[in-house]
Design a protein around this motif. Structure first.
Motif, PDB file in Angstrom:
ATOM      1  N   GLN A  85      -1.210  -0.316 -11.075  1.00  0.00           N
ATOM      2  CA  GLN A  85       0.094  -0.140 -11.670  1.00  0.00           C
ATOM      3  C   GLN A  85       0.874   1.010 -11.041  1.00  0.00           C
ATOM      4  OE1 GLN A  85      -0.689   0.335 -15.830  1.00  0.00           O
ATOM      5  NE2 GLN A  85      -1.095  -1.836 -16.184  1.00  0.00           N
ATOM      6  N   MET A  86       0.275   1.704 -10.109  1.00  0.00           N
ATOM      7  CA  MET A  86       0.937   2.809  -9.422  1.00  0.00           C
ATOM      8  C   MET A  86       1.388   2.377  -8.032  1.00  0.00           C
ATOM      9  SD  MET A  86      -1.526   6.056 -10.282  1.00  0.00           S
ATOM     10  CE  MET A  86      -1.958   6.505 -11.962  1.00  0.00           C
ATOM     11  N   VAL A  87       2.373   3.085  -7.532  1.00  0.00           N
ATOM     12  CA  VAL A  87       2.775   2.922  -6.138  1.00  0.00           C
ATOM     13  C   VAL A  87       1.796   3.725  -5.290  1.00  0.00           C
ATOM     14  CG1 VAL A  87       4.583   3.341  -4.454  1.00  0.00           C
ATOM     15  CG2 VAL A  87       5.185   2.571  -6.735  1.00  0.00           C
ATOM     16  N   GLN A  88       1.167   3.056  -4.334  1.00  0.00           N
ATOM     17  CA  GLN A  88       0.230   3.719  -3.448  1.00  0.00           C
ATOM     18  C   GLN A  88       0.994   4.329  -2.272  1.00  0.00           C
ATOM     19  OE1 GLN A  88      -2.867   3.775  -4.700  1.00  0.00           O
ATOM     20  NE2 GLN A  88      -1.945   2.545  -6.341  1.00  0.00           N
ATOM     21  N   VAL A  89       0.841   5.614  -2.085  1.00  0.00           N
ATOM     22  CA  VAL A  89       1.566   6.345  -1.043  1.00  0.00           C
ATOM     23  C   VAL A  89       0.567   6.781   0.016  1.00  0.00           C
ATOM     24  CG1 VAL A  89       3.084   8.285  -0.540  1.00  0.00           C
ATOM     25  CG2 VAL A  89       3.230   7.127  -2.749  1.00  0.00           C
ATOM     26  N   ASN A  90       0.892   6.486   1.252  1.00  0.00           N
ATOM     27  CA  ASN A  90       0.026   6.876   2.361  1.00  0.00           C
ATOM     28  C   ASN A  90      -0.030   8.403   2.472  1.00  0.00           C
ATOM     29  OD1 ASN A  90      -1.181   7.261   4.988  1.00  0.00           O
ATOM     30  ND2 ASN A  90      -0.629   5.161   5.449  1.00  0.00           N
ATOM     31  N   GLU A  91      -1.206   8.896   2.867  1.00  0.00           N
ATOM     32  CA  GLU A  91      -1.378  10.337   3.024  1.00  0.00           C
ATOM     33  C   GLU A  91      -0.439  10.913   4.075  1.00  0.00           C
ATOM     34  OE1 GLU A  91      -3.175  12.565   1.545  1.00  0.00           O
ATOM     35  OE2 GLU A  91      -4.507  11.410   0.251  1.00  0.00           O
ATOM     36  N   LEU A  92       0.031  10.087   5.004  1.00  0.00           N
ATOM     37  CA  LEU A  92       0.958  10.560   6.031  1.00  0.00           C
ATOM     38  C   LEU A  92       2.305  10.968   5.452  1.00  0.00           C
ATOM     39  CD1 LEU A  92       0.256   7.892   8.806  1.00  0.00           C
ATOM     40  CD2 LEU A  92      -0.674  10.197   8.654  1.00  0.00           C
ATOM     41  N   GLN A  93       2.613  10.529   4.235  1.00  0.00           N
ATOM     42  CA  GLN A  93       3.911  10.818   3.627  1.00  0.00           C
ATOM     43  C   GLN A  93       3.907  12.093   2.785  1.00  0.00           C
ATOM     44  OE1 GLN A  93       6.698   9.038   4.335  1.00  0.00           O
ATOM     45  NE2 GLN A  93       5.355   7.973   5.779  1.00  0.00           N
ATOM     46  N   ARG A  94       2.844  12.874   2.870  1.00  0.00           N
ATOM     47  CA  ARG A  94       2.831  14.146   2.140  1.00  0.00           C
ATOM     48  C   ARG A  94       3.944  15.048   2.673  1.00  0.00           C
ATOM     49  NH1 ARG A  94      -1.236  15.717  -1.237  1.00  0.00           N
ATOM     50  NH2 ARG A  94      -3.054  14.329  -1.347  1.00  0.00           N
ATOM     51  N   GLY A  95       4.700  15.607   1.763  1.00  0.00           N
ATOM     52  CA  GLY A  95       5.815  16.452   2.143  1.00  0.00           C
ATOM     53  C   GLY A  95       7.112  15.707   2.357  1.00  0.00           C
ATOM     54  N   ASN A  96       7.103  14.382   2.234  1.00  0.00           N
ATOM     55  CA  ASN A  96       8.325  13.607   2.397  1.00  0.00           C
ATOM     56  C   ASN A  96       9.237  13.861   1.194  1.00  0.00           C
ATOM     57  OD1 ASN A  96      10.329  11.675   2.786  1.00  0.00           O
ATOM     58  ND2 ASN A  96       8.897  10.111   3.488  1.00  0.00           N
ATOM     59  N   ARG A 138       5.006   5.540 -11.573  1.00  0.00           N
ATOM     60  CA  ARG A 138       3.964   6.474 -11.174  1.00  0.00           C
ATOM     61  C   ARG A 138       3.502   6.146  -9.763  1.00  0.00           C
ATOM     62  NH1 ARG A 138      -0.696   6.700 -15.451  1.00  0.00           N
ATOM     63  NH2 ARG A 138      -0.611   4.451 -15.124  1.00  0.00           N
ATOM     64  N   TRP A 139       3.090   7.163  -9.039  1.00  0.00           N
ATOM     65  CA  TRP A 139       2.589   6.965  -7.689  1.00  0.00           C
ATOM     66  C   TRP A 139       1.431   7.924  -7.437  1.00  0.00           C
ATOM     67  CZ3 TRP A 139       2.930  11.298  -4.615  1.00  0.00           C
ATOM     68  CH2 TRP A 139       3.878  12.262  -4.976  1.00  0.00           C
ATOM     69  N   THR A 140       0.614   7.574  -6.478  1.00  0.00           N
ATOM     70  CA  THR A 140      -0.552   8.371  -6.133  1.00  0.00           C
ATOM     71  C   THR A 140      -0.813   8.232  -4.648  1.00  0.00           C
ATOM     72  OG1 THR A 140      -2.898   8.758  -6.583  1.00  0.00           O
ATOM     73  CG2 THR A 140      -2.155   6.485  -6.623  1.00  0.00           C
ATOM     74  N   TYR A 141      -1.443   9.239  -4.076  1.00  0.00           N
ATOM     75  CA  TYR A 141      -1.779   9.205  -2.655  1.00  0.00           C
ATOM     76  C   TYR A 141      -3.000   8.322  -2.428  1.00  0.00           C
ATOM     77  CZ  TYR A 141       1.435  13.084  -1.801  1.00  0.00           C
ATOM     78  OH  TYR A 141       2.551  13.877  -1.705  1.00  0.00           O
ATOM     79  N   VAL A 167      12.330   1.765  -3.894  1.00  0.00           N
ATOM     80  CA  VAL A 167      10.873   1.754  -4.098  1.00  0.00           C
ATOM     81  C   VAL A 167      10.534   1.431  -5.555  1.00  0.00           C
ATOM     82  CG1 VAL A 167       8.761   3.123  -3.943  1.00  0.00           C
ATOM     83  CG2 VAL A 167      10.525   3.375  -2.201  1.00  0.00           C
ATOM     84  N   GLU A 168      11.261   2.042  -6.481  1.00  0.00           N
ATOM     85  CA  GLU A 168      11.013   1.788  -7.900  1.00  0.00           C
ATOM     86  C   GLU A 168      11.304   0.334  -8.269  1.00  0.00           C
ATOM     87  OE1 GLU A 168      12.396   6.299  -9.281  1.00  0.00           O
ATOM     88  OE2 GLU A 168      13.617   4.543  -9.742  1.00  0.00           O
ATOM     89  N   THR A 169      12.381  -0.211  -7.734  1.00  0.00           N
ATOM     90  CA  THR A 169      12.745  -1.593  -8.067  1.00  0.00           C
ATOM     91  C   THR A 169      11.741  -2.581  -7.512  1.00  0.00           C
ATOM     92  OG1 THR A 169      15.083  -0.971  -8.067  1.00  0.00           O
ATOM     93  CG2 THR A 169      14.581  -3.308  -7.934  1.00  0.00           C
ATOM     94  N   LEU A 170      11.284  -2.362  -6.290  1.00  0.00           N
ATOM     95  CA  LEU A 170      10.297  -3.269  -5.700  1.00  0.00           C
ATOM     96  C   LEU A 170       8.990  -3.240  -6.480  1.00  0.00           C
ATOM     97  CD1 LEU A 170      10.927  -2.605  -1.904  1.00  0.00           C
ATOM     98  CD2 LEU A 170      11.389  -4.715  -3.146  1.00  0.00           C
ATOM     99  N   LYS A 171       8.625  -2.084  -7.017  1.00  0.00           N
ATOM    100  CA  LYS A 171       7.404  -2.005  -7.828  1.00  0.00           C
ATOM    101  C   LYS A 171       7.630  -2.639  -9.194  1.00  0.00           C
ATOM    102  CE  LYS A 171       3.275  -0.919  -8.957  1.00  0.00           C
ATOM    103  NZ  LYS A 171       2.134  -1.656  -8.375  1.00  0.00           N
ATOM    104  N   ASP A 210       3.378   2.770   4.543  1.00  0.00           N
ATOM    105  CA  ASP A 210       3.742   4.033   3.901  1.00  0.00           C
ATOM    106  C   ASP A 210       3.695   3.928   2.386  1.00  0.00           C
ATOM    107  OD1 ASP A 210       4.177   5.232   6.383  1.00  0.00           O
ATOM    108  OD2 ASP A 210       6.222   4.487   6.487  1.00  0.00           O
ATOM    109  N   PHE A 211       4.126   2.788   1.843  1.00  0.00           N
ATOM    110  CA  PHE A 211       4.118   2.562   0.396  1.00  0.00           C
ATOM    111  C   PHE A 211       3.577   1.160   0.143  1.00  0.00           C
ATOM    112  CE2 PHE A 211       7.548   5.498   1.298  1.00  0.00           C
ATOM    113  CZ  PHE A 211       7.332   6.513   0.395  1.00  0.00           C
ATOM    114  N   GLU A 212       2.680   1.061  -0.820  1.00  0.00           N
ATOM    115  CA  GLU A 212       2.180  -0.245  -1.261  1.00  0.00           C
ATOM    116  C   GLU A 212       2.647  -0.437  -2.692  1.00  0.00           C
ATOM    117  OE1 GLU A 212      -1.898  -1.946  -0.196  1.00  0.00           O
ATOM    118  OE2 GLU A 212      -2.098  -1.501  -2.337  1.00  0.00           O
ATOM    119  N   VAL A 213       3.569  -1.384  -2.877  1.00  0.00           N
ATOM    120  CA  VAL A 213       4.168  -1.613  -4.198  1.00  0.00           C
ATOM    121  C   VAL A 213       3.613  -2.866  -4.861  1.00  0.00           C
ATOM    122  CG1 VAL A 213       6.293  -0.385  -3.655  1.00  0.00           C
ATOM    123  CG2 VAL A 213       6.102  -2.801  -3.063  1.00  0.00           C
ATOM    124  N   GLY A 214       2.569  -3.450  -4.321  1.00  0.00           N
ATOM    125  CA  GLY A 214       1.937  -4.629  -4.887  1.00  0.00           C
ATOM    126  C   GLY A 214       0.800  -5.066  -3.996  1.00  0.00           C
TER     127      GLY A 214
END
Length: 300
Positions: free
Chosen positions: A99-110, A120-123, A210-214, A130-134
């Motif tokens: 149920q969370m947006v998965q964020v790639n570790e490469l996007q830290r600091g973005n 909600r999102w998590t690394y 990003v929020e809408t796609l999730k 970069d983002f997995e919304v499903g």
């Protein structure tokens, strides 16, 4: 006397609690009963444990034709393990993970991450995009400034993505004013990589994408698909009203005067302006919609 003896008789106790002497007496009696067996009793745990492995080979017959006396043996069979239910905590954790947006570790600091507020999102260090919304939806993020510094970056990311996802979005942040040339290159790369191109002119707008796609991960596409009438007039209205300032009344006027779309497309500005309700400004816009090139030259 019988009455007096009944009165002096002690009342029967409902529960009998044995004393230490009685327990010791019973233990001795149990040892005597099992003295001819290979079973020892552990009184502390009350579990029967075999002292020696049981020999099941038959003994040789004695002189009177009968087998030798074999001690009666009792083996304690191991109880089969009872099936246990799997704990429900990992299932809840997996459900919350999806149920969370998965964020790639490469996007830290973005700075885009601070604009994602409604979901909600998590690394994650196990995803390629970069983002997995499903389960079948992903997003690659790119800014125009970064593309100018590293023009080969997005091609490599799309190639590494492969065909793992069916919904593939390339989200581009327009952080420069002069973006015609890099945007044309990005559009070509997205087309060849089977990516859907989305443009955002601010980080808040990119975060809403990003929020809408999730949020619409499990929604049907019919709720956002344009409803176009399946008749000729309906398709004609949908096509011509996409031109700025042209309404449905103007569409009926053009259809009644030119009789076909081919004649409308080939008409001049003067011929279009002669129609009632269509002035010179509308006529010029309709003419440009059919005659201007889709791609502007680079020097413009």
């Amino acid at each position: 006397m019988s009455g007096s003896s009944d009165k002096t008789q002690q009342p029967k106790r409902r529960f009998h609690i044995p004393t230490a002497e009685e327990l010791e007496k019973r233990r001795v009696e149990a040892k005597q009963l099992l003295s001819n067996t290979n079973i020892q009793i552990d009184m502390s745990t009350s579990i029967l444990k075999p002292q020696h492995p049981v020999d099941n080979t038959p003994s040789e017959p004695t002189s009177n034709g009968t087998n030798g006396a074999q001690p009666t043996t009792t083996t304690a069979t191991a109880a089969s393990p009872t099936p246990t239910r799997a704990p429900s905590t990992p299932t809840k954790q997996a459900r919350a993970y999806t149920q969370m947006v998965q964020v790639n570790e490469l996007q830290r600091g973005n700075p885009l991450l601070s604009s994602i507020r409604n979901v909600r999102w998590t690394y994650s260090n196990t995803i390629i995009p970069d983002f997995e919304v499903g389960r079948s939806s992903c997003i690659l993020y790119l800014s125009i400034k970064y593309h100018r510094l590293h023009p080969e970056y997005i091609s490599q990311r799309i190639e590494a993505l492969g065909r793992s996802y069916t919904t593939r979005v390339l989200l581009v942040y327009m952080d420069t004013d002069d973006s015609k040339v890099p945007l044309r290159e990005i559009n070509r790369v997205a087309l060849l990589g089977d990516m859907t191109l989305l443009l955002a002119w601010s980080l808040d707008e990119a975060g809403r994408y990003v929020e809408t796609l999730k949020a619409y991960e499990h929604k049907q596409p019919d709720i956002i698909r344009e409803r176009v009438e399946d008749t000729y007039v309906g398709r004609l209205n949908s096509f011509l009203t996409s031109i700025r300032s042209v309404n449905k009344t103007d569409v009926l006027t053009l259809a009644s005067n030119f009789k076909s779309m081919d004649k409308v497309a080939c008409a001049t500005v003067e011929e279009l302006a002669m129609c009632p309700g269509i002035g010179e400004l509308k006529a010029q816009r309709i003419y440009k919609a059919f005659n201007d090139p889709f791609v502007l030259p680079l020097n413009e």
